[in-house]
Design a protein around this motif. Structure first.
Motif, mmCIF file in Angstrom:
data_model
loop_
_atom_site.group_PDB
_atom_site.id
_atom_site.type_symbol
_atom_site.label_atom_id
_atom_site.label_comp_id
_atom_site.label_asym_id
_atom_site.label_seq_id
_atom_site.Cartn_x
_atom_site.Cartn_y
_atom_site.Cartn_z
ATOM 1 N N ASN A 3 -54.638 -12.621 35.275
ATOM 2 C CA ASN A 3 -53.964 -12.997 34.115
ATOM 3 C C ASN A 3 -52.418 -12.603 34.268
ATOM 4 O OD1 ASN A 3 -53.007 -13.049 31.338
ATOM 5 N ND2 ASN A 3 -55.031 -12.792 30.558
ATOM 6 N N ALA A 4 -51.471 -13.185 33.995
ATOM 7 C CA ALA A 4 -50.110 -13.199 34.094
ATOM 8 C C ALA A 4 -49.653 -12.346 32.737
ATOM 9 C CB ALA A 4 -49.434 -14.463 34.350
ATOM 10 N N VAL A 8 -55.620 -5.244 32.034
ATOM 11 C CA VAL A 8 -56.705 -4.469 31.192
ATOM 12 C C VAL A 8 -56.875 -3.357 32.129
ATOM 13 C CG1 VAL A 8 -58.868 -4.496 30.181
ATOM 14 C CG2 VAL A 8 -57.986 -6.504 30.202
ATOM 15 N N ASP A 9 -56.777 -2.167 31.602
ATOM 16 C CA ASP A 9 -56.826 -0.873 32.401
ATOM 17 C C ASP A 9 -58.332 -0.553 32.257
ATOM 18 O OD1 ASP A 9 -57.291 0.198 29.833
ATOM 19 O OD2 ASP A 9 -55.388 1.427 30.004
ATOM 20 N N HIS A 10 -58.795 0.550 32.815
ATOM 21 C CA HIS A 10 -60.079 0.682 33.020
ATOM 22 C C HIS A 10 -60.707 1.295 31.778
ATOM 23 C CE1 HIS A 10 -57.850 4.664 34.017
ATOM 24 N NE2 HIS A 10 -58.670 5.220 33.401
ATOM 25 N N TYR A 11 -59.748 1.395 30.627
ATOM 26 C CA TYR A 11 -60.427 1.803 29.212
ATOM 27 C C TYR A 11 -60.558 0.494 28.467
ATOM 28 C CZ TYR A 11 -59.399 6.537 30.490
ATOM 29 O OH TYR A 11 -59.458 7.805 30.998
ATOM 30 N N VAL A 13 -58.014 -1.375 27.551
ATOM 31 C CA VAL A 13 -56.559 -1.789 26.914
ATOM 32 C C VAL A 13 -55.812 -2.940 27.566
ATOM 33 C CG1 VAL A 13 -54.683 -0.483 25.960
ATOM 34 C CG2 VAL A 13 -56.861 0.854 26.021
ATOM 35 N N ARG A 14 -55.345 -3.739 26.589
ATOM 36 C CA ARG A 14 -54.515 -4.778 27.011
ATOM 37 C C ARG A 14 -53.040 -4.173 27.455
ATOM 38 N NH1 ARG A 14 -55.904 -10.100 24.266
ATOM 39 N NH2 ARG A 14 -57.938 -10.468 24.685
ATOM 40 N N ASN A 15 -52.725 -4.424 28.717
ATOM 41 C CA ASN A 15 -51.139 -3.957 28.850
ATOM 42 C C ASN A 15 -50.459 -5.164 29.270
ATOM 43 O OD1 ASN A 15 -51.562 -0.743 28.902
ATOM 44 N ND2 ASN A 15 -53.044 -1.363 30.387
ATOM 45 N N TYR A 16 -49.541 -5.216 28.342
ATOM 46 C CA TYR A 16 -48.811 -6.685 28.155
ATOM 47 C C TYR A 16 -47.656 -6.607 29.235
ATOM 48 C CZ TYR A 16 -51.449 -8.656 24.560
ATOM 49 O OH TYR A 16 -52.497 -9.161 23.858
ATOM 50 N N ARG A 17 -47.409 -7.461 30.187
ATOM 51 C CA ARG A 17 -46.340 -7.781 31.192
ATOM 52 C C ARG A 17 -45.115 -8.273 30.465
ATOM 53 N NH1 ARG A 17 -49.309 -7.355 35.972
ATOM 54 N NH2 ARG A 17 -51.404 -8.174 35.585
ATOM 55 N N ASP A 112 -44.659 4.671 23.721
ATOM 56 C CA ASP A 112 -45.625 3.596 24.431
ATOM 57 C C ASP A 112 -47.113 4.368 23.898
ATOM 58 O OD1 ASP A 112 -47.294 1.845 25.417
ATOM 59 O OD2 ASP A 112 -46.394 1.779 27.284
ATOM 60 N N THR A 113 -47.576 3.425 22.936
ATOM 61 C CA THR A 113 -48.865 4.068 22.249
ATOM 62 C C THR A 113 -50.011 3.701 23.074
ATOM 63 O OG1 THR A 113 -49.038 1.887 20.957
ATOM 64 C CG2 THR A 113 -47.962 3.934 19.790
ATOM 65 N N SER A 114 -49.764 2.870 24.140
ATOM 66 C CA SER A 114 -50.698 2.349 24.824
ATOM 67 C C SER A 114 -50.961 3.505 25.810
ATOM 68 C CB SER A 114 -50.633 0.907 25.610
ATOM 69 O OG SER A 114 -49.616 1.096 26.358
ATOM 70 N N ILE A 115 -50.020 4.089 26.278
ATOM 71 C CA ILE A 115 -50.168 5.314 27.188
ATOM 72 C C ILE A 115 -50.623 6.292 26.557
ATOM 73 C CG2 ILE A 115 -48.807 7.059 28.201
ATOM 74 C CD1 ILE A 115 -46.716 4.800 29.162
ATOM 75 N N LYS A 116 -50.352 6.671 25.107
ATOM 76 C CA LYS A 116 -51.023 7.712 24.317
ATOM 77 C C LYS A 116 -52.225 7.452 24.257
ATOM 78 C CE LYS A 116 -46.597 9.206 22.013
ATOM 79 N NZ LYS A 116 -46.068 9.429 20.816
ATOM 80 N N ASN A 117 -52.762 6.392 24.027
ATOM 81 C CA ASN A 117 -54.069 5.801 23.818
ATOM 82 C C ASN A 117 -54.898 6.105 25.102
ATOM 83 O OD1 ASN A 117 -53.753 5.268 21.013
ATOM 84 N ND2 ASN A 117 -53.517 3.045 21.472
ATOM 85 N N ARG A 118 -54.267 5.789 26.328
ATOM 86 C CA ARG A 118 -55.099 5.986 27.490
ATOM 87 C C ARG A 118 -55.509 7.479 27.798
ATOM 88 N NH1 ARG A 118 -52.059 1.667 29.259
ATOM 89 N NH2 ARG A 118 -50.145 3.224 30.044
#
Length: 151
Positions: A3-4, A8-11, A13-17, A112-118
């Motif tokens: 997917n460009a 999706v990380d191992h949790y 969570v979608r990490n947009y490029r 970056d909330t996605s990092i904090k969430n991870r």
């Protein structure tokens, strides 16, 4: 197929490029400007007193409209031309704002909330595993005490 747009990380969570999204947004913006430039030129060529007389003039006008700068060196005089510029203004505000937000996030490094969430999910997973280990030890201890207490 990879997917460009996001990974999706191992949790889960979608990490947009964001680089890819920025490139797509800029490409889309200039494609819309190019398409609407032809329409703007069509309206303005037929209008008396028009100062937008070439594709380059129309492109420049819509680029300035999209960026909300609007130098005023070229401006539409026909109703159709004004409508095209107004439409480009609203489209441009959205796309240029989106691109600006991505750049500001990259440059200024907002949280970056996605990092904090991870990180929190990782910590929670460790705590849960530790709690399960403690429960198993307690169960074994209770079972052992129960055997020792029986006459």
């Amino acid at each position: 197929m990879k997917n460009a747009i996001y990974k999706v990380d191992h949790y889960g969570v979608r990490n947009y490029r964001t680089g890819f999204l920025t490139l797509i947004s800029v490409g889309l913006l200039y494609l819309i400007i190019a398409l609407l430039s032809g329409l703007l030129l069509m309206f303005e060529r037929a209008a008396p007193g028009a100062n937008i007389t070439s594709f380059g003039d129309a492109f420049w006008t819509l680029q300035m409209s999209a960026s909300t700068i609007g130098f005023g060196d070229f401006y539409p005089v026909s109703l159709g031309g004004r409508t095209v510029v107004a439409v480009m203004f609203y489209i441009g505000v959205g796309l240029v704002g989106f691109i600006g937000a991505i750049i500001a996030d990259r440059v200024l490094g907002f949280a970056d909330t996605s990092i904090k969430n991870r990180e929190l999910r990782h910590q929670n997973a460790e705590i849960l595993a530790h709690n399960q280990l403690l429960e198993q030890k307690l169960d074994r201890l209770i079972e052992r005490l129960g055997r020792e207490m029986k006459p």
